[in-house]
Write a protein that holds these residues in place. Structure first.
Motif, short mmCIF file in Angstrom:
data_model
loop_
_atom_site.label_atom_id
_atom_site.label_comp_id
_atom_site.label_asym_id
_atom_site.label_seq_id
_atom_site.Cartn_x
_atom_site.Cartn_y
_atom_site.Cartn_z
N THR A 98 -0.61 5.39 -0.48
CA THR A 98 -1.86 4.63 -0.54
C THR A 98 -1.60 3.14 -0.41
O THR A 98 -2.34 2.43 0.28
CB THR A 98 -2.60 4.95 -1.85
N ARG A 99 -0.57 2.66 -1.06
CA ARG A 99 -0.23 1.23 -0.93
C ARG A 99 0.11 0.87 0.51
O ARG A 99 -0.15 -0.25 0.97
CB ARG A 99 0.95 0.89 -1.83
N LEU A 133 -2.53 1.12 -8.20
CA LEU A 133 -1.74 0.74 -9.37
C LEU A 133 -1.05 -0.61 -9.26
O LEU A 133 -0.05 -0.86 -9.93
CB LEU A 133 -0.73 1.85 -9.72
N ASP A 134 -1.58 -1.48 -8.41
CA ASP A 134 -1.32 -2.92 -8.50
C ASP A 134 -2.66 -3.60 -8.21
O ASP A 134 -3.61 -2.95 -7.77
CB ASP A 134 -0.20 -3.38 -7.56
N VAL A 135 -2.74 -4.88 -8.46
CA VAL A 135 -4.04 -5.54 -8.38
C VAL A 135 -4.64 -5.44 -6.99
O VAL A 135 -5.81 -5.06 -6.81
CB VAL A 135 -3.93 -7.01 -8.82
N GLU A 138 -5.53 -1.65 -6.06
CA GLU A 138 -6.65 -1.12 -6.85
C GLU A 138 -7.96 -1.77 -6.43
O GLU A 138 -8.99 -1.10 -6.35
CB GLU A 138 -6.39 -1.33 -8.34
N CYS A 139 -7.94 -3.05 -6.15
CA CYS A 139 -9.16 -3.73 -5.71
C CYS A 139 -9.60 -3.18 -4.36
O CYS A 139 -10.79 -2.93 -4.14
CB CYS A 139 -8.90 -5.23 -5.62
N ARG A 140 -8.66 -2.96 -3.46
CA ARG A 140 -8.98 -2.38 -2.16
C ARG A 140 -9.55 -0.97 -2.32
O ARG A 140 -10.54 -0.60 -1.69
CB ARG A 140 -7.71 -2.35 -1.30
N PRO A 176 -5.82 -8.79 -15.32
CA PRO A 176 -6.14 -9.14 -13.92
C PRO A 176 -6.66 -7.99 -13.08
O PRO A 176 -7.56 -8.18 -12.25
CB PRO A 176 -4.79 -9.65 -13.39
N MET A 177 -6.14 -6.80 -13.27
CA MET A 177 -6.60 -5.67 -12.47
C MET A 177 -8.04 -5.32 -12.80
O MET A 177 -8.88 -5.11 -11.90
CB MET A 177 -5.69 -4.46 -12.70
#
Length: 391
Positions: A98-99, A133-135, A138-140, A176-177
């Motif tokens: 996913t990343r 599972l990083d900012v 996860e925002c995307r 932040p997330m």
């Protein structure tokens, strides 16, 4: 423009005493149901659609899915079917894929799955983040989820990704997330389970979401007695999902609370977990929902009818109880059971989210398991292209 849907052999409204109506009709006006009653008393409308004795019921409310991901875990599934035990750590495979995927790729996959669900009668759908599972990721994921689903849950607390300290990751999720995803989500969720997050960690995550104005839901008691059910009831979560391993106290707590036990039978079969004790929950007075848990690792299906068939054939539910759990129960699990935007039921003034089965009764959902029965779907009063030839 109004539309009369008439010659309904069996109409399930999920209102009042839940009884199925016969020789019925309803009128859609715009996005709302304007009239329900006997076909013989039906008023005129701009369009008349005969369903020729077929069954009509609310669209499914799928209250638990994970549609935003990339990659496949078919090899993991194959190994599990050969005897390897399911563990939460397999999520890392999907996180890596996913990343590495573009937002356009994620949107294409999620949109296709949403369409697949709708073709099987789903008209209202929740989905989650949790494979970034990083900012940034996860925002995307949250943006993609918001564009394809009706309501979105933030699941940064899925597992702790490799390469980061556990305490640092919790601070990221609750700081932040969470701030980055809040514009796109309505709920916060956590995987309260061995191999994921314990009760105190899950409590920290949920309370941070509550402060940010989000509703609460929780994965709990899937792989063992994780304490997730107790936490969900304590915090007043809208739902606690999985519920495979329940003590007598867990069942009593759910029965005396407003927290819905969302059961995910397709996942139970795929992971070879014990089926959730649906009969015990209902007999105790608890509210249940049925959902697909569509995800690439443990339940790669969008078929709510499949979940209904399993619930009836293997979990001790009647067909009416299972259909209720996949409509009105799902709506309650998402806080959408009352008011002008209620889903999961057909009522005058309510949303015109409905489906027609190519069968005379909802009984056929379990009587003919695995057979595609959805003939047509209206979502917000708009009909999808015909699914059954000639209808």
């Amino acid at each position: 423009m109004s539309e009369l849907i008439t010659d309904i052999g069996e109409l399930t409204t999920q209102c009042g005493d839940r009884q199925r109506l016969h020789d019925a009709a309803l009128v859609i006006d715009g996005s709302r149901v304007a009239w329900i009653g006997s076909a013989a008393d039906a008023p005129a409308a701009d369009i008349r659609t005969s369903v020729a004795g077929r069954a009509v019921l609310p669209g499914w409310v799928d209250s638990h899915s994970h549609l935003v991901f990339a990659g496949s875990r078919d090899a993991e599934f194959d190994a599990r079917m050969a005897g390897r035990r399911y563990e939460a750590g397999g999520i890392a495979t999907t996180v890596t894929a996913t990343r590495g995927a573009s937002e356009a790729m994620l949107l294409e996959t999620a949109t296709a799955l949403r369409r697949e669900a709708e073709l099987q009668g789903t008209t209202f759908l929740e989905t989650k983040t949790g494979y970034g599972l990083d900012v940034e990721s996860e925002c995307r994921s949250a943006r993609v989820a918001a564009s394809v689903a009706d309501t979105v849950s933030f699941l940064g607390a899925h597992v702790v990704p490799a390469g980061i300290d556990r305490r640092d990751y919790l601070d990221l999720v609750t700081g932040p997330m969470l701030t980055a995803v809040v514009p796109y989500v309505q709920w916060i969720d956590a995987f309260c389970e061995v191999g994921a997050f314990d009760v105190e960690e899950s409590r920290e995550v949920l309370l941070a979401g509550l402060v940010a104005g989000l509703g609460l839901r929780l994965h709990g008691n899937q792989l063992g007695f994780s304490g997730g059910v107790e936490l969900a009831v304590e915090l007043g979560c809208a739902s606690v999902d999985h519920c495979n391993h329940l003590s007598a106290n867990d069942i009593d707590s759910l029965a005396s609370s407003s927290t819905v036990a969302t059961l995910l039978p397709a996942c139970d079969l795929s992971t070879r977990q014990p089926l959730a004790p649906a009969r015990l929950l209902l007999d105790a007075g608890a509210e249940i929902a049925l959902a697909s848990n569509c995800n690439p690792g443990s339940s790669y299906t969008t078929s709510v009818p499949f979940c209904i068939a399993v619930a009836v054939l293997q979990m001790g539910l009647t067909i009416d109880e299972a259909v209720w759990a996949a409509t009105r129960g799902g709506a309650r699990a998402l806080g959408r059971d009352t008011g002008s935007d209620a889903v999961g039921s057909l009522r005058v003034g309510g949303r015109a989210d409905l489906q027609v089965l190519d069968a005379p009764s909802v009984v056929h959902l379990a009587y003919r398991p695995g057979v595609p029965l959805t003939a047509a779907v209206w979502r917000g009063g708009i009909r999808t292209p015909p699914i059954v030839s000639g209808f």
